[in-house]
Design a protein around this motif. Sequence first.
Motif, PDB file in Angstrom:
ATOM      1  N   SER A  39      -3.637  15.229  -5.775  1.00  0.00           N
ATOM      2  CA  SER A  39      -3.841  13.800  -6.039  1.00  0.00           C
ATOM      3  C   SER A  39      -2.536  13.044  -5.857  1.00  0.00           C
ATOM      4  O   SER A  39      -1.446  13.616  -5.859  1.00  0.00           O
TER       5      SER A  39
ATOM      6  N   ARG B 291      -0.786   9.331  -7.342  1.00  0.00           N
ATOM      7  CA  ARG B 291      -0.955   8.307  -8.380  1.00  0.00           C
ATOM      8  C   ARG B 291      -0.039   7.135  -8.072  1.00  0.00           C
ATOM      9  O   ARG B 291       1.169   7.309  -7.904  1.00  0.00           O
ATOM     10  N   LEU B 292      -0.612   5.945  -8.010  1.00  0.00           N
ATOM     11  CA  LEU B 292       0.152   4.720  -7.798  1.00  0.00           C
ATOM     12  C   LEU B 292       0.450   4.105  -9.163  1.00  0.00           C
ATOM     13  O   LEU B 292      -0.455   3.927  -9.980  1.00  0.00           O
TER      14      LEU B 292
ATOM     15  N   ALA C 271       0.820  -1.213   0.000  1.00  0.00           N
ATOM     16  CA  ALA C 271       0.000   0.000   0.000  1.00  0.00           C
ATOM     17  C   ALA C 271       0.856   1.267   0.000  1.00  0.00           C
ATOM     18  O   ALA C 271       2.055   1.227   0.246  1.00  0.00           O
TER      19      ALA C 271
ATOM     20  N   ASN D  21       5.554   4.911   0.673  1.00  0.00           N
ATOM     21  CA  ASN D  21       5.260   3.976  -0.405  1.00  0.00           C
ATOM     22  C   ASN D  21       5.759   2.605   0.032  1.00  0.00           C
ATOM     23  O   ASN D  21       6.948   2.305  -0.085  1.00  0.00           O
TER      24      ASN D  21
ATOM     25  N   CYS E  92       0.593   5.011   1.951  1.00  0.00           N
ATOM     26  CA  CYS E  92      -0.121   5.578   3.089  1.00  0.00           C
ATOM     27  C   CYS E  92       0.209   7.047   3.288  1.00  0.00           C
ATOM     28  O   CYS E  92       1.357   7.470   3.120  1.00  0.00           O
TER      29      CYS E  92
ATOM     30  N   ASP F  49      -4.889   7.631   5.632  1.00  0.00           N
ATOM     31  CA  ASP F  49      -5.368   7.188   4.324  1.00  0.00           C
ATOM     32  C   ASP F  49      -4.453   6.081   3.809  1.00  0.00           C
ATOM     33  O   ASP F  49      -3.224   6.212   3.882  1.00  0.00           O
TER      34      ASP F  49
ATOM     35  N   TYR G  84      -3.911   3.586   0.354  1.00  0.00           N
ATOM     36  CA  TYR G  84      -4.266   3.383  -1.047  1.00  0.00           C
ATOM     37  C   TYR G  84      -3.665   2.078  -1.548  1.00  0.00           C
ATOM     38  O   TYR G  84      -2.484   1.816  -1.335  1.00  0.00           O
ATOM     39  N   TRP G  85      -4.493   1.272  -2.237  1.00  0.00           N
ATOM     40  CA  TRP G  85      -4.067  -0.030  -2.740  1.00  0.00           C
ATOM     41  C   TRP G  85      -4.050  -0.094  -4.262  1.00  0.00           C
ATOM     42  O   TRP G  85      -3.228  -0.788  -4.833  1.00  0.00           O
TER      43      TRP G  85
ATOM     44  N   HIS H 176      -5.626   8.947  -7.315  1.00  0.00           N
ATOM     45  CA  HIS H 176      -6.543   9.072  -6.184  1.00  0.00           C
ATOM     46  C   HIS H 176      -6.554  10.550  -5.797  1.00  0.00           C
ATOM     47  O   HIS H 176      -5.507  11.104  -5.446  1.00  0.00           O
TER      48      HIS H 176
END
Length: 124
Positions: free
Chosen positions: A118, A120-121, A43, A80, A45, A59, A61-62, A67
Motif C-alpha cells: 500500500s 499512504r498519502l 498527485a 510525490n 504517481c 497509477d 493517487y489524489w 491506497h
Amino acid sequence: MRKMFRGAAALVTSAAAVVALGGTAEAKPAAPAADWAGCPSGAVCIYPQNQNPAVSPSDVYWAYGPHNLRNQVGWHWVLNNQTGGATADLCLNFNGQNCNYNIRAQSGVWADLTPVNSIRLNRP
C-alpha cells in the motif's frame, strides 16, 4: 452649492484613489505547480515496472489516506508531486500499515514494490 459640489468631488476622488491603490496592492496569484514526468501537480504517481526515466504514470493517487496496491512488482518510480509539504509512505501491509519509507513532497524514489502492499498519502 459650490461647496457641496467640491465636497462631493473630493469624496469621489478619494474613493477612486482607494480603489486604485487597492487594485495595485493585490498580490498576483501564485503560478500553479507544474506537472512532473506526467504526474499532475497535487498527485502521487507510480510508473510502470522498469520505466526509467519516468515518463507516463500507470497509477495516479489524489486522496489522502491509504491506497492498496495490486500487481505492482519489481522496480518502479514513485513520484510525490503533492504540494504544501504533503508526504507519501510506502507500506509493507495493506491499508497503510507498517510503512517503511517516507517520500517528501516534490521528490521521488526508485523502489522495488514487490514487498510493498500500500501507499499512504499524508496531509502536511
